[in-house]
Design an enzyme around this catalytic site. Sequence first.
Site: not given
Length: 320
Positions: A29, A58, A80, A86, A128
Amino acid sequence: MSRLSYTKALNRALGDALAADPAVCVFGEDVGAGLAGPTLGLLSRFGPGRVVDTPLSEQAFTGMAIGAALAGRRPVIEFQIPSLLFLVFEQLVNQAHKFSLMTGGQASVPLTCLVPGSGSRDGWAGQHSDHPYSLFAHAGVKTVVPATPADAYGLLLSAIRDPDPVVVFAPAAALGVRENVTGELAPVPLGSARVHRAGTDVTLVAVGHLVHDALAVAEELADEISVEVFDPRTLYPFDWAALAASLERTGRLVVVDDSNRSCGIGGEVLATAAEEMRLIAPPRRVTRPDGAVLPFAPLLDRALQPGREQVRHALRAVMK
């Protein structure tokens, strides 16, 4: 001599790999815009047929990359955010990693996953901030965590050339690191550790960006403790022979690891050293707390990250 940043080193490795081998391509991306840094300028150099901006899925572009690898390409996927791994863990571990084994070597998947900005960063919060390198090492996937710009260049280049899937974690806290580089940059073999500082009292194993904290603490304590700073660089395969050689010199071990305590790479290093190597004192580890989910608030975030004070305490404790 040139001054090289970590992010620029990744960018240079990708550019050199694309220039040297027409089978290399990049998926992800916003890779065309180079928003994360490592792919900056590659679209204009190599075109949209080799630097491919993908939709926000993804699972879709990871599946596409695995298929491309099976068909003879050498894809690099940029993720990213580390937690996005996961979403594709099944594809990477149960499919890409096992194709070669299950076909008796008739098929290979030369796929590289590059994760810039992985690990702790103030304010990135729970979804994140994971640093899941231990999961990939546990599954037997080749797993790399460079600490310096030269190693980032060399390890990424070796990962792209490898016949198997490799996951390259580029920690957020390392992306701004700069290094004076003399001579030509070169590939760094996977599975080869590096001793950044020699010592005689304690071996301090540090993963990724924590190498720089380890070096700072070793310098602070130089009059008190002689610390050998050991950077595994590759977590799987791990350079156990180099660690054994270091422990022959020191006999004491501390590991600092930016992931959760349970089932982490830090625990594996301690267990293997205790089973197979020379130790004259119980080893110590410095990690995130067990089961940690990093909060949004920067002060709380930093309180859960392995820091220099914890490393100093562990080094002094192992000397008692």
